[in-house]
Design an enzyme around this catalytic site. Sequence first.
Site, PDB file in Angstrom:
ATOM      1  N   ALA A 282       2.669   4.183   0.516  1.00 39.51           N
ATOM      2  CA  ALA A 282       1.867   3.322   0.895  1.00 39.51           C
ATOM      3  C   ALA A 282       2.208   3.304   2.718  1.00 39.51           C
ATOM      4  O   ALA A 282       3.183   3.568   2.889  1.00 39.51           O
ATOM      5  CB  ALA A 282       1.633   1.946   0.273  1.00 39.51           C
ATOM      6  N   HIS A 317       6.739  -4.682   0.005  1.00 36.47           N
ATOM      7  CA  HIS A 317       7.244  -3.950   1.009  1.00 36.47           C
ATOM      8  C   HIS A 317       6.020  -3.699   2.083  1.00 36.47           C
ATOM      9  O   HIS A 317       6.243  -4.162   3.290  1.00 36.47           O
ATOM     10  CB  HIS A 317       7.660  -2.484   0.636  1.00 36.47           C
ATOM     11  N   GLU A 318       4.862  -3.280   1.682  1.00 37.34           N
ATOM     12  CA  GLU A 318       3.987  -3.044   2.903  1.00 37.34           C
ATOM     13  C   GLU A 318       3.462  -4.556   3.507  1.00 37.34           C
ATOM     14  O   GLU A 318       3.372  -4.722   4.664  1.00 37.34           O
ATOM     15  CB  GLU A 318       2.651  -2.510   2.275  1.00 37.34           C
ATOM     16  N   HIS A 321       5.948  -5.857   6.026  1.00 37.21           N
ATOM     17  CA  HIS A 321       6.238  -5.066   7.300  1.00 37.21           C
ATOM     18  C   HIS A 321       5.108  -5.892   8.237  1.00 37.21           C
ATOM     19  O   HIS A 321       5.372  -5.609   9.698  1.00 37.21           O
ATOM     20  CB  HIS A 321       5.502  -3.658   7.008  1.00 37.21           C
TER      21      HIS A 321
HETATM   22  N1  PHE Z   1       5.545   3.079   6.545  1.00 32.37           N
HETATM   23  C1  PHE Z   1       5.460   3.525   5.349  1.00 32.37           C
HETATM   24  C2  PHE Z   1       6.297   2.545   4.511  1.00 32.37           C
HETATM   25  O1  PHE Z   1       7.469   2.975   4.151  1.00 32.37           O
HETATM   26  C3  PHE Z   1       5.993   4.808   4.756  1.00 32.37           C
HETATM   27  C4  PHE Z   1       4.916   6.176   5.430  1.00 32.37           C
HETATM   28  C5  PHE Z   1       5.338   6.854   6.464  1.00 32.37           C
HETATM   29  C6  PHE Z   1       3.558   6.309   4.878  1.00 32.37           C
HETATM   30  C7  PHE Z   1       4.670   7.933   6.798  1.00 32.37           C
HETATM   31  C8  PHE Z   1       2.749   7.232   5.285  1.00 32.37           C
HETATM   32  C9  PHE Z   1       3.474   8.046   6.445  1.00 32.37           C
HETATM   33  O2  PHE Z   1       5.852   1.496   4.076  1.00 32.37           O
HETATM   34 ZN    ZN Z   2       8.047   0.945   5.151  1.00 34.04          ZN
END
Ligand code: PHE
Ligand code: ZN
Length: 904
Positions: A282, A317-318, A321
């Site tokens: 994701a 997790h998302e 962020h």
């Molecule tokens: N940043 C995303 C995550 O770890 C992972 C991700 C990286 C998704 C690159 C797509 C492309 O939550």
């Molecule tokens: Zn992440």
Amino acid sequence: MAMKDAQPGTIHLKDYEAPRYLIDKTTLKVEIEQDKAKVYATLNMRRNPESDYSDNCSGNPLDSSLDSSLVLSGQQLSLEHIAINGASLTTEQYVVTEEELTIHQVPDQFELVTEVIIYPKQNTSLEGLYKSRTMYCTQCEAEGFRRITYYLDRPDVMSEFTTTIIADQSECPVLLANGNPIGSGKVGDGRHWATWHDPFRKPAYLFAMVAGDLSVVEDQFTTCSGRIVDIRLYVEPKDKDKCGHAIQSLKHAMTWDEQVYGREYDLDLFMIVAVDDFNMGAMENKGLNIFNTSCVLAHPETTTDAGFQRVEAVVAHEYFHNWSGNRVTCRDWFQLSLKEGFTVFRDAEFSADMGSRTVKRVEDINLLRTVQFAEDAGPTAHPVQPASYMEISNFYTVTIYEKGAEVVRMIHTLLGPELFRQGSDLYFSRHDGQAVTIEDFVAAMAEVSGRDFSQFMNWYRQAGTPRLSVRSEYDEKAQQYRLHFKQSCEVTKLEEGKQQQGKQKNPYQIPVKVGLVTEQGDLAFSASDEKNPREKSQVIEITEPEQTVVFEGIETCPVPSLLRGFSAPVKLDYPYSREELALLMSHDSDGVNRWDASQQLAIQLMQSLMEDYRASKPLVMDDCLSQAYAKILSESADDRAMQALVLTLPSELLLAEISDEIDVEAIHQVRRFLCGQLGSILSDQWRDTYHANISTGSYIHNASEVAQRSLKNLALRYLANAKTEDSLALVQSQFDEADNMTDRLAALSTLVNDPRPEAAVLAMQALESFFNDWHHEPLVLNQWFQVQAACSLPGGLSRVKALMEHSTFDLHNPNKVRSVIGVFCNSNPVNFHCDGGEGYRFLADQVLALDKLNPQIAARLLTPLTRWRRFSEQKQALMKGELVRIMSEPKLSSDTYEIVSKSL
Ligand code: PHE
Ligand code: ZN
């Protein structure tokens, strides 16, 4: 020779330079048409006052001519028009290459307008703007935005985005982008538009837009300050009934982040879109997360317990962020673990609080030991803060994510929860709206605690897994107990050759949580270098290559419980006897170490059986493990989750990882033998356990029911492994009657792996009926593929080739690729490593085919071949041969090139 055919270059952290230009505002208009999209970008730009380059401080007069050129990234774009401050540029004023647009001269402050054409339907890389089933969507991390428009595509360039999408109203009734909707309307011809504005400055990697025919499930959350946030989950209409769990998980995560980190959500709208074609799990785009369907959709009939837990963890997790990643972002991609390691630590603690803390920890330890330790020991080993890379997409690794989270966890262990929270508060307030480094994060932790983190930084800067050897000594007269610690860390393959061979790394600061266990339970003690007297558990800090800790007033000789809770990501080595391990299994107050003692005991047994197997001696069962298992099975059933963990043998992957030379066949045969023996010796207890854990009500997803199902299905597998007469009937009736995917799939996989001829017939029928029931559900089909790809019975390769011929298989869809090719090569070692190397040839063929479609997935799939040094000479030659064959392909992507070249 064109640059593209040359080797891709290496980018170094030490070469970091601040951006020469900034983009204050980004205004995009994306017109989606039948076979293409037009992207109009208006960028309000100015020179960066912080850039050394702007001062021309070098004093070199030649620099001043370079000084006013502007280099933008762009890939697969066809440039239609370009203007600065309203004046079109002529072709003499700029040059375009495959990767860049250079404008020879720009003013100090200006408006740049570009118009490009892109082809979303032909975009199989799933980076940039692409089409998945019925929707258009984007993926920009890490460097996908440059496939949408020319830009300063780097995380330290943060801009305020306004996005207008125009598309056919019937094909794409829903038009979404980051932030808030600020306008919409019709444009005639059946087309419509919508404009979105994101008030938070962000780097381009957090940009997202979606256009498609989607259903929405809505909810609301009231934040701690009383603001109402609208929650919207967009899915294909057929998936509307699979949204409840993700929405609940999101609300739990929002509450948890307020309570544990004091972090409130900052927009009035939080959207998630589910897409079926996605390279990763994701993506945390600001206000508009985009999810792989496998990480957001859940329903008891289609989703296993593990699937439900993955959804909860990934949604959290998302969401997390939004602060650790979006409000405070990364200065450059070498800092990737700044957001990922911290956010994985946050989601792991969240999951621990939502379910069983010990189970969550054990799952994470298993992942670390099997996958991350293997990465650390292989040719692609890298520090949590890498010093260089060729292709950043290759650095979304278990080292950056999981080891990065372990490093943050160690900071938490060293500081304790209160100081850690003060440190995170300082970090978020000091750097809100900035793009920062791992050093900035650690500095905040150092500041609130007054601790010196200079030695600790070795965890971020050195690759490899440290080994910690511990020996003990008891002096009865003096009532003293001593632990001698010795740490070491081998130099990895990548660092070799730089006059480093044979050299050791700098010693680490290792927090070791210790307890002293006897038949009566934990002893209270005080360690020589600790102020806290008479504790039952203490964190000892090992900082020297060798260090001794003395415990005073110890009246009986204890068994040490080391590294409680897995307090540091190291390989521990202590000469436990089987009796001592049995004692820890039943008396250690630390759940993780009770589990670990069972693993160590099983490993000792399996290693000696493997020696017998290789010496062609008959395999003979030793009672120590079955007795320990019998004891656990007879205990009161109040912690079934723990029982299921302790009664699960170490995986083949783990046994491989701890081998000097991996003998796939011996590992497989010994594990199967042991499962069979434990199954038949304890068959009555397994049968009782099975029946006692059949749920009476209908499916509920909560910790205790999950634990009950996992113990029940473990018992079922032991019975099948023991080939008891009743086991086939039990499996078959569970398959037929299950009201949930957890039980149905457990039965199916048990049946499919049963070597008895009568099982084979039943397995065929079960697979067929499962397919007939579920062929319309891609996520269930993936599980159907996985069960078959993982089947360890002989003939695996031809089964997998047949699966790839199946009408529902699609090499363009990463979930399908992972379910069939990924599972076969990673989770079916006896078949993948079959003599003759046909498995290796198969993988190399698939990597070459995929490299043309989706380089990220191709490079990731390649991992098992890169581990060739761990196998017998004969296998080494075969594996290496396939890597050489891939390497000789003329037009490899930089993704695959980097992995193959580092592996050879
Ligand atoms: N940043 C995303 C995550 O770890 C992972 C991700 C990286 C998704 C690159 C797509 C492309 O939550
Ligand atoms: Zn992440």
